[in-house]
Design a protein around this motif. Structure first.
Motif, PDB file in Angstrom:
ATOM      1  N   ASN A  95     -47.925  71.363   6.155  1.00 12.83           N
ATOM      2  CA  ASN A  95     -46.404  71.330   5.881  1.00 12.83           C
ATOM      3  C   ASN A  95     -45.864  72.722   5.397  1.00 12.83           C
ATOM      4  OD1 ASN A  95     -45.484  71.241   2.780  1.00 12.83           O
ATOM      5  ND2 ASN A  95     -47.861  70.431   2.625  1.00 12.83           N
ATOM      6  N   PHE A  96     -46.896  73.461   4.740  1.00 15.94           N
ATOM      7  CA  PHE A  96     -46.512  74.766   4.504  1.00 15.94           C
ATOM      8  C   PHE A  96     -45.879  75.327   5.669  1.00 15.94           C
ATOM      9  CE2 PHE A  96     -47.704  79.034   4.422  1.00 15.94           C
ATOM     10  CZ  PHE A  96     -46.572  79.508   3.472  1.00 15.94           C
ATOM     11  N   ALA A  97     -46.795  75.518   7.056  1.00 13.28           N
ATOM     12  CA  ALA A  97     -46.360  75.894   8.084  1.00 13.28           C
ATOM     13  C   ALA A  97     -44.990  75.534   8.379  1.00 13.28           C
ATOM     14  CB  ALA A  97     -47.498  75.810   9.361  1.00 13.28           C
TER      15      ALA A  97
ATOM     16  N   LEU B 273     -30.624  75.939   9.313  1.00 16.07           N
ATOM     17  CA  LEU B 273     -29.230  75.475   9.427  1.00 16.07           C
ATOM     18  C   LEU B 273     -28.627  74.808   8.192  1.00 16.07           C
ATOM     19  CD1 LEU B 273     -29.626  73.508  12.974  1.00 16.07           C
ATOM     20  CD2 LEU B 273     -28.893  75.887  12.412  1.00 16.07           C
ATOM     21  N   GLN B 274     -29.324  74.052   7.448  1.00 17.46           N
ATOM     22  CA  GLN B 274     -28.944  73.461   6.243  1.00 17.46           C
ATOM     23  C   GLN B 274     -28.771  74.508   5.132  1.00 17.46           C
ATOM     24  OE1 GLN B 274     -32.102  70.443   6.218  1.00 17.46           O
ATOM     25  NE2 GLN B 274     -30.524  68.865   6.499  1.00 17.46           N
ATOM     26  N   MET B 275     -29.769  75.614   5.005  1.00 17.33           N
ATOM     27  CA  MET B 275     -29.340  76.662   4.043  1.00 17.33           C
ATOM     28  C   MET B 275     -28.207  77.507   4.592  1.00 17.33           C
ATOM     29  SD  MET B 275     -31.531  76.309   1.493  1.00 17.33           S
ATOM     30  CE  MET B 275     -31.478  78.083   0.663  1.00 17.33           C
ATOM     31  N   GLU B 276     -27.885  77.573   5.792  1.00 17.87           N
ATOM     32  CA  GLU B 276     -26.986  78.254   6.143  1.00 17.87           C
ATOM     33  C   GLU B 276     -25.554  77.594   5.853  1.00 17.87           C
ATOM     34  OE1 GLU B 276     -25.614  78.908  10.715  1.00 17.87           O
ATOM     35  OE2 GLU B 276     -27.460  79.895  10.128  1.00 17.87           O
ATOM     36  N   GLU B 277     -25.839  76.226   6.016  1.00 21.58           N
ATOM     37  CA  GLU B 277     -24.304  75.172   5.698  1.00 21.58           C
ATOM     38  C   GLU B 277     -24.272  75.449   4.018  1.00 21.58           C
ATOM     39  OE1 GLU B 277     -23.073  70.942   6.558  1.00 21.58           O
ATOM     40  OE2 GLU B 277     -24.902  70.954   5.272  1.00 21.58           O
ATOM     41  N   MET B 278     -25.326  75.601   3.347  1.00 18.20           N
ATOM     42  CA  MET B 278     -24.945  75.776   1.773  1.00 18.20           C
ATOM     43  C   MET B 278     -24.771  77.296   1.449  1.00 18.20           C
ATOM     44  SD  MET B 278     -26.077  72.836   0.975  1.00 18.20           S
ATOM     45  CE  MET B 278     -26.633  72.544  -0.608  1.00 18.20           C
ATOM     46  N   GLY B 279     -24.526  78.167   2.372  1.00 17.07           N
ATOM     47  CA  GLY B 279     -24.108  79.634   2.090  1.00 17.07           C
ATOM     48  C   GLY B 279     -25.245  80.335   1.380  1.00 17.07           C
ATOM     49  N   GLU B 280     -26.519  80.181   1.693  1.00 15.86           N
ATOM     50  CA  GLU B 280     -27.659  80.782   1.009  1.00 15.86           C
ATOM     51  C   GLU B 280     -28.818  81.097   2.019  1.00 15.86           C
ATOM     52  OE1 GLU B 280     -27.247  81.347  -3.352  1.00 15.86           O
ATOM     53  OE2 GLU B 280     -27.721  78.952  -3.231  1.00 15.86           O
ATOM     54  N   TYR B 281     -29.694  82.043   1.822  1.00 20.01           N
ATOM     55  CA  TYR B 281     -30.532  82.264   2.235  1.00 20.01           C
ATOM     56  C   TYR B 281     -31.840  82.290   1.329  1.00 20.01           C
ATOM     57  CZ  TYR B 281     -33.479  83.893   6.445  1.00 20.01           C
ATOM     58  OH  TYR B 281     -34.425  84.092   7.467  1.00 20.01           O
ATOM     59  N   PRO B 282     -32.956  81.904   1.709  1.00 25.26           N
ATOM     60  CA  PRO B 282     -34.161  81.898   0.737  1.00 25.26           C
ATOM     61  C   PRO B 282     -34.807  83.383   0.596  1.00 25.26           C
ATOM     62  CG  PRO B 282     -34.870  80.710   2.623  1.00 25.26           C
ATOM     63  CD  PRO B 282     -33.475  80.933   2.746  1.00 25.26           C
ATOM     64  N   THR B 283     -35.053  83.660  -0.768  1.00 22.66           N
ATOM     65  CA  THR B 283     -35.822  84.765  -1.012  1.00 22.66           C
ATOM     66  C   THR B 283     -37.420  84.560  -1.225  1.00 22.66           C
ATOM     67  OG1 THR B 283     -35.381  84.576  -3.499  1.00 22.66           O
ATOM     68  CG2 THR B 283     -33.994  85.740  -2.118  1.00 22.66           C
ATOM     69  N   GLU B 284     -37.763  83.089  -1.514  1.00 22.61           N
ATOM     70  CA  GLU B 284     -39.027  82.683  -1.357  1.00 22.61           C
ATOM     71  C   GLU B 284     -39.177  81.269  -0.884  1.00 22.61           C
ATOM     72  OE1 GLU B 284     -40.627  82.646  -5.564  1.00 22.61           O
ATOM     73  OE2 GLU B 284     -42.655  82.287  -4.781  1.00 22.61           O
ATOM     74  N   ILE B 285     -40.102  80.933  -0.355  1.00 20.80           N
ATOM     75  CA  ILE B 285     -40.627  79.699   0.533  1.00 20.80           C
ATOM     76  C   ILE B 285     -41.908  79.270  -0.301  1.00 20.80           C
ATOM     77  CG2 ILE B 285     -41.086  78.525   2.546  1.00 20.80           C
ATOM     78  CD1 ILE B 285     -38.603  80.119   3.923  1.00 20.80           C
ATOM     79  N   ILE B 286     -42.057  78.272  -0.575  1.00 14.35           N
ATOM     80  CA  ILE B 286     -43.179  77.524  -1.229  1.00 14.35           C
ATOM     81  C   ILE B 286     -43.574  76.324  -0.618  1.00 14.35           C
ATOM     82  CG2 ILE B 286     -44.111  76.582  -3.458  1.00 14.35           C
ATOM     83  CD1 ILE B 286     -42.008  78.387  -4.895  1.00 14.35           C
ATOM     84  N   GLY B 287     -44.893  76.180  -0.259  1.00 13.86           N
ATOM     85  CA  GLY B 287     -45.253  74.762   0.204  1.00 13.86           C
ATOM     86  C   GLY B 287     -46.652  74.645  -0.290  1.00 13.86           C
ATOM     87  N   CYS B 288     -47.070  73.203  -0.384  1.00 15.27           N
ATOM     88  CA  CYS B 288     -48.679  72.920  -0.646  1.00 15.27           C
ATOM     89  C   CYS B 288     -49.553  73.215   0.243  1.00 15.27           C
ATOM     90  CB  CYS B 288     -48.765  71.595  -1.494  1.00 15.27           C
ATOM     91  SG  CYS B 288     -48.501  70.230  -0.416  1.00 15.27           S
TER      92      CYS B 288
END
Lengths: 424, 424
Positions: B266-268, B245-260
């Motif tokens: 936390n990654f899941a 929802l927050q990325m939508e509000e920023m008007g963008e969509y991720p091409t890569e998602i990273i977690g430790c």
């Protein structure tokens, strides 16, 4: 029963509120050592123009610059929480609310003024800020704000805290700031105290002298103060403004507002917007300022003109003071170890609108432990003074049956103060 | 350019999202030491009924209990922030966003699962939770949750971390929990390791053995796990749901998602809700799991059935593992020192949907220092693994000219890890 107000971004103020135009009288102005009122020109040697405007304005509403608002958004509105568990444990009919200012990257309310101060410096083309810090919360907040606005930072840190809390230096260094134990050999003021005692524990007054002296000898540099001044109290008004909306959402209105006082700004921040309402016909509120018995400025100091620093480099302010040379013992609540008090808070004590009390360290740390255990939030040692007063007031309500609505400011978290709790 | 998404309470999910019904295949089930699938009855000896439901459900949406939602409201939605300064310093065309899970009373994403676990225990009339902790983030979060829901807590803390981070014990004690360095003399498992080495540094696997053994010998007690399990991954899905929802509000969509990744949760949490969208026809996303080279479970371990603990008291799980007896060196990112990996994350690595990489401590701590200096937020050593991968990916984009939108999970703050930065 509702525990938390929402953190709607509608609750983030776009203007600071200024208590001054609503007071029955204003505090006397700062004066020079001969007793003549100092004008904006004296301030101009130390502060950016935006800060001087904020210091002297009598406008009731002062717009928050958009760049500062943008920076506030990462952590504001801060949460307002009902201490349901604490009420239960105390078996009190009182309702206890707290505004939690520790849940932000720097961990205390200090960011509320660090951000506009760094912004105004950058806007004036200043490249370096010099400041003092007691326990390190102010230095931490300002180091983040300087990093945000691309400024260098020098911090004179009271030696007693520098030794007690070495990781504050690490924190400030990581944000690009430099830290010097004060008194230091970098300034004439510092050297004069070191000559008397090479292991001098320092004081906020001495650290202010060093920071002011350093700024006066430098180009493109300004001084920044973390509390006390009218401008800082103005910036902190966002705490109370949010609280008004959040209490309204909870369907209640405080009968008592409590904050800890060192320089006075976190107390002013939560109290003044409510005080404006009271002074313009709103409901009566009891305002309680809590200080440590180790530095009892309001309860044992005198209301008179005194220097803001130990060496007489600043103007003199009409304030409650223990004397600019007062060296407080190294208690854990290092942020409350200032010899003076915000002139606005001092004036309100004189007017009888604010009631000061003083608590000993053992009592406040125990209150902090109790609060942590039942509410799950770890307060800074400074903030435990407000916690202890809220507990005492709620216990009193249990005995008197009075239906109190207590609101206190939990001004910061205690992650870097765990050793104080362990040993205190 | 917008830096921060709003934290509208509309963004707080009321249901957990479950990745399982959307996967092309499910991971093989846990088995007993003879290789037979274990049923809910085995879990019932350890976990509250609500947790078992969350562990085995195949429903795509699982309601969040109102009591848990109420507790989430103090710190959720967590902020989503665009790393504008980091982008500028890296001179990258990539846009970098991070979801900051450190701004809550316990300081990490662990509260997201600690709260429902404590709630479900209390609901079943259980009076004590026993758990293990590595660096102490999990023990801290669970101590707060237990305080909130009126439960006792025993924590077996990996000895290496117990010695490195003594104030974590103070923190947990202050919230009413008890902490034992593991291996301890309180359990048969612990004593067997102490016999081999009286100064045994411990491991998460050993601490899990001790916690499980303690629970099995007690009445009205349950075990609680801070990562790895399907239920924990389910609880952490609120991170990704808010991010959508927050990325939508920023008007963008991720091409890569990273977690430790340590246990994987936390990654899941940040990845799975986006993965559901991708697996149901949404845009392609690269998923990157970052682990320490000192505990290279996904990059050097084997995918096979292995025990969750060091003494073989738990079922066996199909997961990438370094062997239940693996003792990792005492790196600062203590939360990433687990010999195994969440079966769901393991399965997704096998399916080629998640790409694992491993980084050395020096590289990640340096990334953490750089991030702190430019973004003004101090990450936990665990989280610096995600920071380092985001920086590498953004630098790659600078060289390739690729228009990446990177989103990473900043899973916790580093206030109790300043010494690691100072010495690391």
């Amino acid at each position: 029963m509702r525990r938390f107000s929402s953190r709607s971004s509608d609750f983030l103020p776009t203007e600071y509120t200024n208590i001054k135009p609503f007071l029955p009288s204003l505090p006397p102005p700062p004066v020079d050592s001969d007793g003549y009122p100092v004008g904006p020109d004296v301030l101009a040697a130390l502060f950016p123009s935006g800060m001087i405007q904020h210091e002297i304005t009598l406008e009731p509403r002062v717009p928050i610059p958009v760049e500062v608002l943008d920076a506030y958004r990462v952590y504001r509105p801060s949460p307002l929480i009902r201490a349901v568990e604490l009420e239960r444990v105390l078996e009190t009919p009182a309702h206890i609310y707290y505004k939690y200012e520790g849940m932000n990257p720097a961990g205390s309310h200090k960011s509320n003024t660090a951000l506009p101060q760094a912004y105004f410096a950058a806007k004036d083309g200043i490249t370096r800020i010099t400041t003092e810090t007691g326990a390190g919360q102010w230095g931490s907040a300002l180091s983040q704000a300087c990093s945000r606005f691309g400024l260098d930072l020098d911090v004179f840190m009271v030696r007693a805290s520098f030794l007690q809390k070495p990781l504050r230096k690490t924190f400030i260094n990581m944000h690009g700031g430099r830290v010097y134990a004060s008194p230091s050999d970098r300034t004439k003021s510092g050297r004069s105290f070191l000559e008397k005692d090479s292991q001098h524990p320092g004081s906020l007054g001495i650290a202010i002298s060093e920071a002011v002296e350093a700024v006066l000898s430098e180009q493109n540099s300004c001084y920044s103060l973390g509390s006390v001044s009218d401008a800082v109290c103005l910036h902190q008004s966002i705490i109370g403004q949010e609280s008004i909306l959040q209490m309204e959402e909870m369907g209640e209105y405080p009968t008592e507002i409590i904050g800890c006082t060192g320089g006075g700004s976190n107390f002013a921040g939560i109290a003044f917007p409510f005080m404006e309402k009271m002074l313009t016909g709103g409901k009566h509120i009891r305002f309680t300022a809590v200080e440590p018995t180790a530095c009892p400025t309001l309860t044992e100091g005198k209301l008179r003109y005194d220097f803001g620093d130990a060496s007489g480099l600043t103007p003199k302010y009409m304030m409650y003071t223990l004397g600019a040379g007062f060296i407080p013992p190294p208690i854990h609540a290092g942020g409350l170890r200032y010899h003076g008090m915000a002139p606005l808070v001092s004036h309100l004590v004189k007017l009888g609108i604010v009631n000061p009390i003083a608590y000993a360290q053992k009592k406040t740390l125990n209150a902090g432990k109790e609060f942590t255990r039942v509410e799950g939030i770890l307060p800074a040692p400074e903030s435990t003074h407000a916690v202890a007063a809220a507990i005492d007031s709620a216990v009193e309500a249990r005995e008197s049956g009075e239906k109190k609505i207590i609101l206190f400011n939990l001004s910061g978290h205690g992650y870097l103060d765990l050793a104080a709790y362990e040993n205190g």
